[in-house]
Write a protein that holds these residues in place. Structure first.
Motif, mmCIF file in Angstrom:
data_model
loop_
_atom_site.group_PDB
_atom_site.id
_atom_site.type_symbol
_atom_site.label_atom_id
_atom_site.label_comp_id
_atom_site.label_asym_id
_atom_site.label_seq_id
_atom_site.Cartn_x
_atom_site.Cartn_y
_atom_site.Cartn_z
ATOM 1 N N TYR A 1 -10.177 1.261 5.575
ATOM 2 C CA TYR A 1 -9.090 1.419 4.605
ATOM 3 C C TYR A 1 -9.398 2.541 3.616
ATOM 4 O O TYR A 1 -8.509 3.307 3.233
ATOM 5 C CB TYR A 1 -8.861 0.101 3.861
ATOM 6 N N THR B 1 -8.011 -9.432 6.974
ATOM 7 C CA THR B 1 -7.483 -8.069 6.978
ATOM 8 C C THR B 1 -8.589 -7.043 7.209
ATOM 9 O O THR B 1 -8.317 -5.922 7.647
ATOM 10 C CB THR B 1 -6.769 -7.736 5.648
ATOM 11 N N VAL C 1 -0.921 5.617 3.122
ATOM 12 C CA VAL C 1 -1.958 4.758 3.676
ATOM 13 C C VAL C 1 -1.374 3.856 4.749
ATOM 14 O O VAL C 1 -1.959 3.643 5.804
ATOM 15 C CB VAL C 1 -2.608 3.919 2.559
ATOM 16 N N ALA C 2 -0.182 3.311 4.490
ATOM 17 C CA ALA C 2 0.440 2.438 5.484
ATOM 18 C C ALA C 2 0.688 3.194 6.780
ATOM 19 O O ALA C 2 0.449 2.682 7.874
ATOM 20 C CB ALA C 2 1.763 1.891 4.937
ATOM 21 N N LEU D 1 -2.655 3.731 8.636
ATOM 22 C CA LEU D 1 -3.153 2.531 9.293
ATOM 23 C C LEU D 1 -2.292 2.174 10.493
ATOM 24 O O LEU D 1 -2.790 1.756 11.532
ATOM 25 C CB LEU D 1 -3.184 1.362 8.308
ATOM 26 N N VAL E 1 0.868 -1.168 0.000
ATOM 27 C CA VAL E 1 0.000 0.000 0.000
ATOM 28 C C VAL E 1 0.898 1.209 0.000
ATOM 29 O O VAL E 1 2.015 1.164 0.517
ATOM 30 C CB VAL E 1 -0.923 -0.011 1.245
ATOM 31 N N THR F 1 -6.417 -1.080 -1.685
ATOM 32 C CA THR F 1 -6.427 0.366 -1.430
ATOM 33 C C THR F 1 -5.290 1.050 -2.174
ATOM 34 O O THR F 1 -5.480 2.079 -2.836
ATOM 35 C CB THR F 1 -6.298 0.643 0.081
ATOM 36 N N GLU G 1 -5.253 -3.670 2.177
ATOM 37 C CA GLU G 1 -4.261 -2.613 1.964
ATOM 38 C C GLU G 1 -3.723 -2.630 0.539
ATOM 39 O O GLU G 1 -3.446 -1.573 -0.048
ATOM 40 C CB GLU G 1 -3.116 -2.734 2.975
ATOM 41 N N GLY H 1 -7.145 5.849 3.472
ATOM 42 C CA GLY H 1 -6.511 6.100 2.186
ATOM 43 C C GLY H 1 -7.039 7.320 1.462
ATOM 44 O O GLY H 1 -6.601 7.629 0.354
#
Length: 373
Positions: A244, A56, A12-13, A16, A8, A227, A224, A248
């Motif tokens: 997500y 997930t 975004v990572a 999260l 991802v 996304t 992820e 994102g």
């Protein structure tokens, strides 16, 4: 197109990871052997270590719950978000203490793990997230059109079927690029179960399952991965859990529900799908029920709850009681964390039934009743 998005994008990572309270409680992709080695070193000093793996879809809230619970209790949880299929496989093989899945185990899977408990934890929405630069208002879609997109029959964003649902909106004449999961996925099960419910064409050609033969599109591993693929690809559209999509910063489509209303995914619209579950479960106490395309003007049509998969008997009573306590805390005190992270807590009348269900677990050679925590 055969590209597979395994990660991802960094933004975004990072979002999260921050939402989960850091990476200390999970993530990654450790093997069962690695997890066991970690457990051997974590059990000292009176701390109980639980190993889990699976979906997930609920990973952000699970990591938050496990981290927060560990602050006040001598329990550490190592949860690996490897997908629902992997979670079912590992709990069946006994390499983890609990599994997690968005899809209920089917009869064939249950035959390999008799009595496996399905313990609902939260409700979530599978969103239709897209990347259409310049579009100023939420896209409207219905089930038949969405099925046409993922079947490859609707190839451009200005297709008449999409335009009819979005009057007055200037739609680009760009290619539609569907993005789907590459791993065995409960999110895929929920999404394809919905498409099968609203489209006879989809039901007859592709059907529902944790893994299906996608007619077209790009692949991404985990929520992820999908996304990240949508975020990186103009014209892309994919299905991801609400948390997500929000982390994102992806727009989500308003979907026409069973009452003919266009509804955006939200905590409230997801909770509406479970409004009458308490009575239904009292009459038929099986938590393996579908929440897709249910009636109600405010109901989001691709709603689902996600499960912990708990063996009916655990040899280690310390682990069994630690897991029961964790479940009880999550379902009661964890509700505010769930809402913050875009999940809907279980309705109160359902929550009591779930905790009683968890109380069926036994432990030890003498099969002691663990209780609900």
């Amino acid at each position: 197109m055969t590209r597979v998005f395994r990660g991802v994008v960094p933004a975004v990572a990072a979002a999260l990871l921050a939402a989960c309270g850091g990476g200390d409680s999970g993530g990654g992709g450790s093997s069962p052997a690695d997890m066991a080695r970690q457990a051997d070193g974590a059990g000292k000093g009176g701390t109980t270590t639980l190993l889990g793996a699976g979906a997930t879809f609920p990973n952000p809230i699970y990591q938050k719950w496990f981290s927060e619970y560990g602050k006040g209790n001598p329990v550490r949880v190592n949860y690996q978000p490897i997908g629902s299929g992997g979670g079912i496989r590992q709990v069946t093989e006994g390499t983890v203490d609990f599994g997690a899945s968005d899809a209920p185990m089917n009869d064939e899977e249950m035959a390999k793990a008799p009595g496996m408990l399905h313990v609902p934890t939260v409700l979530g929405a599978v969103t239709v997230a897209y990347n259409l630069p310049g579009l100023q208002q939420p896209l409207r879609l219905d089930g038949a059109t969405l099925a046409g997109i993922f079947a490859g029959r609707i190839a451009r964003w200005n297709d008449p079927a999409i335009a009819a649902l979005n009057p007055g909106v200037s739609l680009p004449a760009t290619d539609v690029i569907p993005v789907h999961r590459t791993d065995g996925s409960g999110t895929t099960y929920i999404f394809t179960e919905y498409l099968s419910a609203v489209s006879p064409e989809w039901r007859g050609s592709v059907g529902a399952g944790k893994s299906v033969n996608w007619p077209k599109g790009l692949g991404g591993k985990g929520n992820e991965g999908v996304t990240g693929a949508v975020k990186q690809t103009p014209g892309a559209v994919g299905y991801v859990e609400l948390a997500y999509a929000r982390e994102g910063n992806l727009p989500t489509a308003s979907l026409r529900n069973a009452d003919g209303q266009f509804v955006q995914p939200s905590i409230e619209a997801t909770a509406a799908a479970a409004a009458n579950l308490g009575t239904q479960l009292q009459q038929h106490p099986d938590f393996r029920v579908s929440l897709v395309n249910l009636p109600g003007a405010q109901t989001y049509p691709i709603s689902a709850w996600t499960y912990l998969l708990v063996p009916p008997h655990m040899e280690d009573c310390g682990k069994a009681r630690a897991l029961a306590g964790l479940v009880r805390w999550s379902l009661t005190q964890g509700g505010d964390f769930a809402r913050t992270m875009h999940y809907a807590p279980l309705p109160e009348d359902v929550r009591g039934q779930v905790m009683a269900h968890m109380g069926k677990v036994t432990c030890g050679a003498d099969r002691q009743a663990v209780g609900p925590g």
